[in-house]
Design a protein around this motif. Structure first.
Motif: not given
Ligand code: 5AD
Ligand code: SF4
Length: 588
Positions: A389-390, A440-442, A407-409, A394-395
């Motif tokens: 996933a990395q 982002d981390h959360v 969402e796609a993942y 999404s950003r």
């Protein structure tokens, strides 16, 4: 992981100057990078060597013609094993031979590098080199290197300093020690290594291993030799890797090399070059040989295995377009035609019903229903998917150029879980990528909680020159923040993996025995279908195929194990019976 010794397939000594059409004009690098004044070990080369060098220099003067290099550059990739090529005009045939010089190979980094080590060794063995596992008796030391993160490279620099001392201390009565850097770091740092580490004699990039006998022959004369050209089609399809551990139960089979994805943080497309797939027929041949040797598990290996596309057979080069997973895009122009991964997986799984099939690493974009269906249906294809996933934001995924949103993942994860009940999932994550905020981390933490992976590989971001992130983005997350976020990801991953693995308690699972547990001589260790380690006491058990017979399980046996406890990385249980993959009735 290592594999049993493979009998040398080709007895003839084959010299192949280049692996095929290359992405540049082929010039032997020792002509470009040589350092005539360089002394290899002590400042005053031995007389014998001096003579050899003069002889070599005079041959170089009358040496190769321009046509020779043009010929080298367009040499077809696959050669019949009976074909023996002439040596290049500036070397005698016997100078390409190892003359029983002892090679010590040391591997760093990922499984691809273990496979590269086996390929390099296979090539050197055919040239008459011997292998040693004793550093002190080595005449040639080759490090197969990794560049993916800075720490990996630092380890190699440190090792080189130790080896330098070994080289300097070497008695003059012995042939001078030669040191070579192979793989990604050779590709990435080229001149820097040769200039900074004068003790390095040979550099060979990931597509130049066929050239090792020539490079070592040049190094024999005291000059530095390098070949870091990347190829468009080198897959080493005809080089049977040599595995060294006779007790191994499983093997890795390389099915493709390189990567075209260009994720913005990643150095791999620069060090390993363009994506190319090995012909299906040669993969099947290798898998069949491994099955005949009694191996019980094969892992198909490559940077993006499920993007596999064998275009070598003309009749399959139609214009059928590629089905990407829903909501996924690529950074490159859509490719068409060829034999795809579903076909390969189908064929490989038919070779031996008692052989487990795994694959790594795939990219989430290439999971068509056909592949999922096949994994669901075939008993011997493990229900285990690595789905890197990395990031969960999404950003950040957009900045990474991964070609999908969170969402796609997540939708793909649900689809996979529905299509393959009981599937085991693993992933890679990077903490602290350029511009990553706390929010982002959360999001990444919440993805870890939502998916509940069974296995995880978590890294702090390490900026790599040449990548898009290096040129366009700022490595602006402070080191201590990266490490703190990494720690948090590890903690959450462990909590969730423990929960996921505890669902196995009470189940009976099919385990492929690898050998004694490293921690206890009274326990055996093996892997379940999900690739998780399972430990159980080494005790007598029933053999399903020989009722009444009590046996002790051996490496390579399948055993049904009742799971009694689980942690984030290991399951424990007790063996019920020895069985076969076909006959097994694992109940979860
Ligand atoms: N920094 C940190 N981790 C990286 N990876 C790749 N490049 C980097 C980098 N520059 C990780 C990714 C990839 C795994 C093999 O290594 O997670 O999937
Ligand atoms: Fe690197 Fe992305 Fe290719 Fe994986 S898919 S090797 S992360 S560029």
């Amino acid at each position: 992981m290592t594999r049993p010794e493979v009998p040398a397939e080709r007895k003839s000594l084959v010299y192949q100057p280049s692996g095929g059409p290359v992405s540049g004009v082929y010039l032997p690098a020792e002509l470009r990078l040589r350092d005539p004044g360089h002394c290899c070990c002590c400042g005053s080369p031995e007389r014998q060597e001096d003579g050899a060098r003069k002889d070599f220099s005079s041959r170089l003067a009358t040496g190769p013609t321009f046509q020779h290099f043009l010929k080298s550059a367009s040499a077809p990739q696959e050669k019949l094993s009976s074909e023996v090529e002439d040596p290049p005009p500036y070397l005698m045939m016997d100078e390409l031979l190892g003359r029983e010089r002892k090679v010590y190979l040391e591997t760093y980094g990922c499984q691809m590098n273990v496979n590269d080590t086996e390929i390099a060794w296979s090539i050197l063995q055919k040239s008459g080199y011997l292998r040693t596992s004793n550093l002190q008796e080595a005449d040639v030391i080759l490090l197969v290197t990794c560049s993916i993160r800075e720490k990996a490279e630092q380890t190699i620099w440190n090792r080189l300093h130790q080896l330098k001392a070994l080289k300097t201390r070497r008695p003059r009565s012995r042939v001078p020690l030669r040191i070579g850097i192979l793989g990604c770091m050779a590709e990435r740092l080229k001149e820097e290594i040769l200039n900074r580490e004068k003790m390095v004699d040979v550099l060979a990039g990931p597509d130049a291993y066929r050239d090792l006998p020539r490079l070592l022959a040049v190094a024999e004369s005291g000059q530095q030799a390098a070949n870091v050209l990347l190829s468009l089609d080198e897959t080493y399809a005809d080089v049977m890797p040599v595995q060294t551990s006779p007790s191994a139960t499983s093997a890795f089979v390389s099915i493709m090399r390189g990567c075209d994805n260009m994720c913005s943080y990643c150095i791999v497309p620069f060090t390993r070059g363009r994506e190319r797939s090995r012909p299906v027929a040669s993969i099947l041949e290798e898998v069949k040989k491994l099955s005949e040797q009694g191996l019980k598990e094969v892992t198909l290996l490559g940077q993006n295995v499920n993007s596999f596309r064998d275009n070598s057979e003309v009749q399959f080069n139609n214009a059928v377009s590629t089905n990407l997973s829903r909501g996924f895009t690529t950074n490159y122009k859509a490719k068409q035609g060829g034999l795809r991964f579903a076909h390969l997986l189908d064929q490989v799984s038919r070779v031996d019903p008692e052989m487990r099939i795994r694959f790594t690493s795939p990219h989430p974009k290439d999971f068509p229903d056909e592949v999922l269906q096949l994994i669901h249906e075939r008993d011997n294809i493990c229900k285990q998917i690595h789905l890197p996933a990395q990031s969960g934001s999404s950003r950040v995924l957009e900045a990474m150029r991964r070609g999908y949103s969170r969402e796609a993942y997540v939708e793909l994860v649900h689809h996979i879980k529905e299509s393959i009940p009981g599937v085991s999932l693993s992933s890679d994550f990077i903490a602290g990528f350029c511009g990553e905020t706390e929010e982002d981390h959360v999001q990444t933490v919440s993805l870890l909680r939502e998916v509940q992976y069974n296995m995880g590989f978590l890294f702090a971001y390490s900026m790599r020159q040449k990548t898009r992130a290096y040129h366009r983005l700022k490595d602006d997350v402070p080191e201590e923040v990266k490490l703190r976020r990494l720690e948090e990801l590890i903690t959450v991953f462990r909590e969730e993996a423990t929960k996921a693995n505890q669902m196995s308690v009470g189940c009976t699972q099919l385990v492929l025995v690898e050998g004694l547990s490293k921690r206890s001589a009274t326990d055996l260790c093996g892997r379940n279908d999900g690739n998780l380690k399972v430990i159980f006491p080494d005790a007598e058990m029933e053999d399903v195929n020989n009722p009444g017979l009590r046996v002790r399980a051996q490496p390579g046996d399948y055993v049904l194990v009742k799971i009694t406890s689980a942690s984030s990385q290991t399951l424990r249980g007790h063996a019920l019976c020895r069985t076969t993959l076909k006959d097994s009735s694992a109940n979860c």
